[in-house]
Design a protein around this motif. Structure first.
Motif, PDB file in Angstrom:
ATOM      1  N   ARG A   1       4.263 -14.069  14.239  1.00 48.55           N
ATOM      2  CA  ARG A   1       2.941 -13.566  14.641  1.00 48.55           C
ATOM      3  C   ARG A   1       3.045 -12.680  15.879  1.00 48.55           C
ATOM      4  O   ARG A   1       2.412 -11.629  15.971  1.00 48.55           O
ATOM      5  CB  ARG A   1       1.995 -14.745  14.908  1.00 48.55           C
ATOM      6  CG  ARG A   1       1.398 -15.326  13.629  1.00 48.55           C
ATOM      7  CD  ARG A   1       0.259 -16.285  13.914  1.00 48.55           C
ATOM      8  NE  ARG A   1       0.719 -17.498  14.554  1.00 48.55           N
ATOM      9  CZ  ARG A   1       1.004 -18.648  13.909  1.00 48.55           C
ATOM     10  NH1 ARG A   1       0.844 -18.735  12.595  1.00 48.55           N
ATOM     11  NH2 ARG A   1       1.441 -19.694  14.579  1.00 48.55           N
TER      12      ARG A   1
ATOM     13  N   ARG B   1       2.051  -3.794  16.216  1.00 51.69           N
ATOM     14  CA  ARG B   1       0.709  -3.203  16.217  1.00 51.69           C
ATOM     15  C   ARG B   1       0.368  -2.549  17.540  1.00 51.69           C
ATOM     16  O   ARG B   1      -0.376  -1.571  17.597  1.00 51.69           O
ATOM     17  CB  ARG B   1      -0.334  -4.290  15.928  1.00 51.69           C
ATOM     18  CG  ARG B   1      -0.384  -4.685  14.465  1.00 51.69           C
ATOM     19  CD  ARG B   1      -1.831  -4.901  14.016  1.00 51.69           C
ATOM     20  NE  ARG B   1      -1.866  -5.279  12.607  1.00 51.69           N
ATOM     21  CZ  ARG B   1      -1.659  -6.512  12.170  1.00 51.69           C
ATOM     22  NH1 ARG B   1      -1.415  -7.504  13.013  1.00 51.69           N
ATOM     23  NH2 ARG B   1      -1.703  -6.750  10.871  1.00 51.69           N
TER      24      ARG B   1
ATOM     25  N   SER C   1       1.177   0.138  11.412  1.00 51.14           N
ATOM     26  CA  SER C   1       1.027  -1.056  10.590  1.00 51.14           C
ATOM     27  C   SER C   1       2.391  -1.675  10.290  1.00 51.14           C
ATOM     28  O   SER C   1       3.297  -0.961   9.867  1.00 51.14           O
ATOM     29  CB  SER C   1       0.380  -0.705   9.250  1.00 51.14           C
ATOM     30  OG  SER C   1      -0.994  -0.607   9.394  1.00 51.14           O
TER      31      SER C   1
ATOM     32  N   GLU D   1      -0.060 -12.683   5.953  1.00 48.45           N
ATOM     33  CA  GLU D   1      -1.350 -12.225   5.430  1.00 48.45           C
ATOM     34  C   GLU D   1      -2.498 -12.682   6.329  1.00 48.45           C
ATOM     35  O   GLU D   1      -3.458 -11.937   6.554  1.00 48.45           O
ATOM     36  CB  GLU D   1      -1.536 -12.709   3.986  1.00 48.45           C
ATOM     37  CG  GLU D   1      -0.650 -11.895   3.029  1.00 48.45           C
ATOM     38  CD  GLU D   1      -0.671 -12.401   1.581  1.00 48.45           C
ATOM     39  OE1 GLU D   1      -1.197 -13.514   1.349  1.00 48.45           O
ATOM     40  OE2 GLU D   1      -0.155 -11.670   0.708  1.00 48.45           O
ATOM     41  N   ALA D   2      -2.343 -13.900   6.880  1.00 43.45           N
ATOM     42  CA  ALA D   2      -3.370 -14.387   7.803  1.00 43.45           C
ATOM     43  C   ALA D   2      -3.468 -13.477   9.030  1.00 43.45           C
ATOM     44  O   ALA D   2      -4.534 -13.315   9.625  1.00 43.45           O
ATOM     45  CB  ALA D   2      -3.058 -15.824   8.234  1.00 43.45           C
ATOM     46  N   ALA D   3      -2.347 -12.883   9.381  1.00 40.53           N
ATOM     47  CA  ALA D   3      -2.343 -11.951  10.520  1.00 40.53           C
ATOM     48  C   ALA D   3      -2.701 -10.536  10.069  1.00 40.53           C
ATOM     49  O   ALA D   3      -2.604  -9.590  10.851  1.00 40.53           O
ATOM     50  CB  ALA D   3      -0.977 -11.963  11.193  1.00 40.53           C
ATOM     51  N   GLY D   4      -3.074 -10.374   8.805  1.00 45.25           N
ATOM     52  CA  GLY D   4      -3.530  -9.075   8.313  1.00 45.25           C
ATOM     53  C   GLY D   4      -2.409  -8.117   7.964  1.00 45.25           C
ATOM     54  O   GLY D   4      -2.637  -6.908   7.838  1.00 45.25           O
ATOM     55  N   ALA D   5      -1.186  -8.630   7.792  1.00 49.05           N
ATOM     56  CA  ALA D   5      -0.066  -7.737   7.517  1.00 49.05           C
ATOM     57  C   ALA D   5       0.317  -7.766   6.046  1.00 49.05           C
ATOM     58  O   ALA D   5       0.133  -8.777   5.357  1.00 49.05           O
ATOM     59  CB  ALA D   5       1.150  -8.139   8.358  1.00 49.05           C
ATOM     60  N   ARG D   6       0.841  -6.670   5.570  1.00 51.17           N
ATOM     61  CA  ARG D   6       1.427  -6.652   4.236  1.00 51.17           C
ATOM     62  C   ARG D   6       2.739  -7.424   4.262  1.00 51.17           C
ATOM     63  O   ARG D   6       3.421  -7.491   5.287  1.00 51.17           O
ATOM     64  CB  ARG D   6       1.685  -5.229   3.781  1.00 51.17           C
ATOM     65  CG  ARG D   6       0.414  -4.468   3.484  1.00 51.17           C
ATOM     66  CD  ARG D   6       0.701  -3.089   2.921  1.00 51.17           C
ATOM     67  NE  ARG D   6      -0.550  -2.378   2.714  1.00 51.17           N
ATOM     68  CZ  ARG D   6      -1.226  -1.779   3.686  1.00 51.17           C
ATOM     69  NH1 ARG D   6      -0.762  -1.791   4.925  1.00 51.17           N
ATOM     70  NH2 ARG D   6      -2.368  -1.164   3.418  1.00 51.17           N
TER      71      ARG D   6
ATOM     72  N   ASP E   1      -2.072   3.738   6.061  1.00 50.30           N
ATOM     73  CA  ASP E   1      -3.050   3.158   6.976  1.00 50.30           C
ATOM     74  C   ASP E   1      -3.291   4.145   8.116  1.00 50.30           C
ATOM     75  O   ASP E   1      -2.387   4.905   8.487  1.00 50.30           O
ATOM     76  CB  ASP E   1      -2.491   1.865   7.611  1.00 50.30           C
ATOM     77  CG  ASP E   1      -2.548   0.679   6.650  1.00 50.30           C
ATOM     78  OD1 ASP E   1      -3.206   0.784   5.598  1.00 50.30           O
ATOM     79  OD2 ASP E   1      -1.902  -0.342   6.969  1.00 50.30           O
TER      80      ASP E   1
END
Lengths: 568, 568
Positions: free
Chosen positions: B374, B381, B386, B410-415, B442
Motif C-alpha cells: 500500500r 502515485r 498510475s 484493488e482496494a487501493a484503487g490500483a490495477r 489514465d
C-alpha cells in the motif's frame, strides 16, 4: 619511437582508406564466417579458422627483433608493418602478428603504439584503447583469482595457505606507482585478512602469458588450473584449481583467446593479440595468432619485444617450442640513434627529446656503437636463421651514418637494407622486403639454446653465457635452493625466462655495446606454472610503471567534433 | 530471483532462436547504419540514431519498480522483459531499457542477471560477462584519474591538495572485501606517497553515474571535468579538469556512451546500458538509451533498481529531470514471498534457499505484509502516475495468496495482474500488458518530490518524509555544515540521493512493512559534482561487496565442448 612525417600519426590514420575487415579477411583466406565483427574494421577470428586453413601451405615465418634499444625503442612494430607492406609491393602476401599496446604506457609516457607515419595499424584509436577488451578480460580473470584467494583466507583458510608465501598480486592496466606496495584487508573483521601485497600492470600478469601461449581453449583452461598462487605451510603448491577459480577464469577469457584482425595503412592483414611484458614474461604476441597467421599468405612476420637477447630469445626458446612453428629468418632493426647511444657518449631518456648533439652527422659515433649490432647478429645466428639488418631511417639521418651500419652488417656477412617505411609506406620498404625474401631461402635450421631436459640451473647458464655473453651466473643461495625445489615439484622440464634489463646485453642497464667480463646475478627465481616456465630475476624489475610528471593523458582529449586528439 | 522452469536458464537461452541484431534494429526503426556490430547478436547504437528517429512519435514511457524487496529481489528485470513480450502479443511494439549486470555479483552471489526462464535477455553469456566492455571502460577511466591524482601528489602537489580530503578511491568490477580498506604508496620514495584509501565496485563509481546521466559526448566530457576528487588545504574543490585527466577519461569512455542493443527471448529489442549502484548512486539505466528507446515503438519500459523508494524515486527526481522525458505509468512488482517477508515472520537470506515454511499456503501472512504494498502504491502515485501491480508468479504460489495481493491492490484503487512470464514468456504477461496499456491512458502528470531551487536540507527532508514516511531527518552536525558548504560552492541546485538500505522503507534494514514513527539519520553528505547530485548517507553503505564462502564462480566453467556452464 620512429621518424615522423609532417602530418600527425592520428591525421594520417584518419586519412587512410580503411577496407572493410571482411575484405582484409578475404585476402588472407580467412572465411568470413569465422569472424566476430567489432564494427566494420575490426574482428575477432574464431580459432576454428586454423582448421579451415590447414590445407594451405605454410608461410615463411620471420621474427622481427632489434639490437639493444634506447629507451625510445628501435621501431620494430613500424618496421614489421612497413615490411609487410613492402612484401605486398613485391607481389607477396604478408601477415603481421603484433602484441596489443597496454593502456598504461599509452596514457603515461607513450601516447600510443600503433606504428608511425605511413606504417601504422588501423584503426589506431581502437588499437590504442580497448581494442576488443582482451586486456580487460585478463585484468578481470586475474583479480577474480586474487579475490577468491583472499576470500579463502577470510573464510578460515581450509587449504592451510602460508600467507607469507602468496605470490599472486592484483593487476590493473594503468601506470600507477602508488599501487606497487599496499596493505590490504584493513577495517573490521568482515573486511578480510590484513596482509601486504600490491598491483602489477596487466601486461605483467601470468594470465596474459597463459593467454599468449595457449594453443586451444582446452589448453587455456588447463594452464589456468595449474597457476600456483602460494604454498601451504607444508610446502605444497596451492593452485587456481585448488581454489576452484580456474573454470570461471577460463569463462572470462573465452573470447579473449581469439586473435584480433586489423589492417596496415596499406590494407594488409594484421593479427593483434595479447601483450605479455617483455622483462618478466615472454614479450611475444600469441601462439594462436601465429598458428592462424602462418596459413594466411606467403610470409608471416611477428614482432618480439626489446632486443634479440630478450623477446627473440624467448621467441626461439619458449614460444616456438609451444607452437611447433619454425622460423625461416630474422629481421634485426637498428637505428643510427641507437648505435650512437651504444658508443656510450650520449644519454637518451624516455619521454624527452633526443640530445641535440646526437642529431649531428657523426659516423664515427655510429661506428663505435657497432659492437652491439655485431653481437645481436651472432645471437640471431645462434638460433640457426639468417639475420637481415633493417636500418629504420629517420629524416635527420645522414647517408654516411647509414653507410657505417651497412659496412658493419656486411662485414659480419649479414644482409642489410635501409627502410623508409615511416615516410614512404611499403614503397620505402621494398629493399628490405627483397633482402628478407632472400634470407628465407638461405639454408636454416632452428636450434634452441638448451634442451628442456637439462637442469634448470644449466638452462639459465646457457642463456646467460651463450646469448648475453656473460662469463657465468651467480645464484643467490635461496635461488639455488628454490631451483632444486622446483625440480622436486615437477617444474624441472620448463624452459626459463631471465628477467633482466632490456637496455643492455648485460644485467647492468648502464653498460652499452657488447659488455664482456661480467657475471649474471640472480637474486630470486619464481615459477609461472600455468604459463609453463621458470623465471630468474636479475636486478630490479619494475612490474608497475609510474606516470611521468606530465603524462600523455594530459594531452589526450576529444575535440569539438567529438574526435580523439593526442593519440599517436 | 525468480521462478524457474525445469530447464536451466542457460539451456533455455541456448535453445532460443536468436534473430540477427539487424532484424531487431529494423523492428525498432533504428537504421542499420547506426549500429556498431559486436558479432551477429549484439550491437552498439550510435547516439546519432536519436536524431534519425526524432520525427517518430514518442512511446508511452513506463518505469518498472517494486515493493521493498527481499534480498532475493522481486524479479523486476524479468517482469520488464515479460511485459515487453506481453505487449508484443497484443500487437504493440515495446522496447526495454535495462542496466548491465556487474561481474562482481555474477561471480559472487548471483551467478547471472539476465532475467529468467522464458523472459531473458539474449545473448545471456555476453550480458553476464563483458558485454561490449562498458564497465571495463568505467574502471579504466576511474582509475586513470586516481593514478593522475596520486601522481600529482608524488610530483610535489602543486595544487595544494589536502591529502586527508581525498574522496576519489579506485574501482574494480569484482567482489573483493580485502580491497575495501588499503594503505597505498608503500615502498621507497619512488613508489608514491603513502596514504589510506580503498576500492569500490565499478558500479559504485561516479564515472558510472556520469555515463548514465550524460545526454551527449559533450555533456559527458563536461561532467567528467567537474568531478571533485578532493579539496585544497584552503577548501577549494579539486576537479578532474584541474588534474588534466578529464579529456583522457572521455576518450576512454567514448564508445561506452553508446547503448547496447540486445533482444528478449522473443526477439523484441532491449537496450542495456550502464549500471549505477542502487544505494549510493541512481540505480537506473542510461538517459541516452531512453532518449533513443523512446522513439523505437509504442512502449518504452525501463527498470529502476530496488523498491519505489529507491530506484524509482531517483528515476522521477533525478533521471527524468536530466532526460526531460515524462513517465506515463509505473509497474510495481510484488511477489508472494516478499509480502510474506513483510509480515515479519520469516527471514530471507541472499544466496540461501527460502525457509520451507514460507512455501506453505499462508494467505494470512501475505495479508499481514500488505502495508508495504500500500505504501509503495502511494509513493508511485505521489509522482503523478498510475501504478499497476504485477504479481510475479512462482510455480509454488497458491491462488489464495495471489487473491490477497489482488484485493489489497484493488482496494487501493490500483490495477493488478498475475504474470507468469517466467514459465510462459509473453503469453503469460498478456493480462499485465493489458493493464499497463490502460494505466497509460489514465490522466497523469509528472510531479517531482521537490523543486531544485529548495535548500539541500529541505530536499533531503522532502524525500525522507514524503517518500519514505519518516517523521523527519536528523543531520549529524558535520553533515549540516557540509550542506551549507556545498551551497556556498554552488552545488545547491543539485537534486539529492539518499543512500539508505533497500531492505526497508526506513533506514533500519530489519524493519518490514510500512515503518512509522522514525527519523532518518544522516551521518555524512557528499557531492557527486560530475554526476550532478548531493548524496546523504544514512547507515552503513557497503560499496564493495564480499564473496560468500562458496562463490558462484566455483560452479562456473567450460564444458568439454568449450561451452559455458554455471551462468544463469
Amino acid at each position: 619511437m620512429t621518424a615522423k612525417p609532417a602530418l600527425s600519426d592520428l591525421a594520417i590514420a584518419r586519412a587512410a582508406r580503411l577496407e572493410d575487415i571482411d575484405v582484409v579477411a578475404d585476402a588472407a583466406g580467412i572465411p568470413r564466417s569465422r569472424l566476430e565483427h567489432h564494427g566494420r574494421h575490426l574482428a575477432k577470428v574464431h580459432l576454428a579458422a586454423a582448421d579451415d586453413l590447414a590445407d594451405r601451405p605454410a608461410a615463411k615465418y620471420v621474427v622481427v627483433t632489434a639490437i639493444t634499444p634506447t629507451p625510445l625503442g628501435e621501431g620494430k612494430t613500424t618496421t614489421a608493418i612497413g615490411l609487410a607492406q613492402g612484401l605486398a609491393q613485391l607481389g607477396a602476401r604478408a601477415t603481421v602478428t603484433l602484441r596489443q599496446p597496454s593502456m598504461g604506457p599509452t596514457f603515461g609516457i607513450k601516447g600510443g603504439a600503433a606504428g608511425a607515419g605511413l606504417s601504422q595499424v588501423l584503426p589506431m584509436e581502437k588499437l590504442n584503447l580497448h581494442l576488443t577488451g582482451d586486456f580487460h578480460a585478463v585484468t578481470a580473470a586475474h583479480n577474480l583469482l586474487a579475490a577468491m584467494l583472499d576470500n579463502h583466507l577470510h573464510h578460515g583458510n581450509e587449504l592451510g595457505i602460508d600467507v607469507r608465501s602468496i605470490s599472486w598480486r592484483r593487476v590493473l592496466d594503468v601506470d600507477d606507482r602508488a599501487l606497487r606496495g599496499i596493505v590490504e584487508g584493513l577495517g573490521a573483521r568482515i573486511d578480510g585478512v590484513p596482509r601486504q601485497s600490491g598491483f602489477d600492470i596487466t601486461a605483467a600478469s601470468e594470465v596474459m602469458v597463459i593467454l599468449a601461449l595457449s594453443t586451444s581453449l582446452k589448453d587455456l583452461r588447463e594452464r589456468l588450473g595449474r597457476v600456483v598462487v602460494a604454498f601451504t605451510t607444508a610446502g605444497r603448491p596451492v593452485t587456481a584449481e585448488d581454489l576452484r577459480a580456474a573454470g570461471a577464469m577460463a569463462v572470462i577469457l573465452k573470447d579473449a583467446l581469439e586473435p584480433n584482425l586489423l589492417q596496415t595503412s596499406e590494407n594488409t592483414p594484421v593479427l593483434v593479440h595479447t601483450g605479455p611484458f617483455g622483462n618478466i614474461a615472454t614479450g611475444n604476441s600469441s601462439v594462436v595468432a601465429d598458428l592462424i597467421g602462418i596459413r594466411t599468405g606467403d610470409y608471416l612476420l611477428t614482432e618480439a619485444g626489446f632486443g634479440s637477447d630478450m623477446g627473440a630469445e624467448r621467441f626461439f626458446n619458449v614460444k616456438c617450442r609451444v607452437s611447433g612453428l619454425r622460423p625461416d629468418a630474422a629481421v634485426l632493426v637498428a637505428t643510427v640513434r641507437s648505435l650512437k647511444a651504444h658508443s656510450g657518449h650520449y644519454e637518451v631518456v624516455a619521454g624527452r627529446p633526443l640530445p641535440p648533439e646526437m642529431l649531428a652527422e657523426r659516423p664515427a659515433a655510429v661506428q663505435s656503437g657497432a659492437a652491439n649490432l655485431r653481437r645481436h647478429l651472432e645471437i640471431v645466428r645462434s638460433f640457426g636463421v639468417s639475420p637481415v639488418v633493417a636500418i629504420n631511417a629517420f629524416p635527420g639521418d645522414f647517408p654516411s651514418e647509414h653507410a657505417v651500419i651497412r659496412r658493419v652488417a656486411e662485414a659480419a656477412g649479414a644482409r642489410v637494407a635501409v627502410s623508409t617505411h615511416v615516410s614512404d609506406g611499403g614503397a620505402g620498404a621494398k629493399a628490405l622486403a627483397e633482402a628478407v625474401v632472400e634470407a628465407c631461402d638461405d639454408p636454416h635450421d632452428y636450434v634452441p639454446t638448451y634442451e628442456l631436459d637439462e637442469p634448470l640451473r644449466q638452462k639459465i647458464e646457457a642463456v646467460a653465457t651463450r646469448v648475453y655473453g656473460a662469463d657465468g651466473v651467480d645464484l643467490a643461495p635461496q635461488a639455488a635452493k628454490d631451483l632444486e625445489r622446483f625440480e622436486r615439484l615437477g617444474f624441472g622440464g620448463f624452459p626459463v625466462v631471465i628477467a633482466k634489463t632490456h637496455l643492455s646485453l648485460s644485467s647492468d642497464p648502464t653498460l652499452r655495446g657488447d659488455p664482456r667480463g661480467w657475471r649474471l646475478p640472480v637474486r630470486e627465481v619464481r615459477v609461472a606454472a600455468g604459463a609453463g616456465y621458470v623465471y630468474a630475476i636479475s636486478g630490479e624489475m619494475r612490474t608497475m610503471p609510474g606516470l611521468p610528471r606530465h603524462p600523455a593523458a594530459e594531452s589526450i582529449d576529444l575535440d569539438e567534433h567529438g574526435e580523439v586528439v593526442g593519440l599517436s
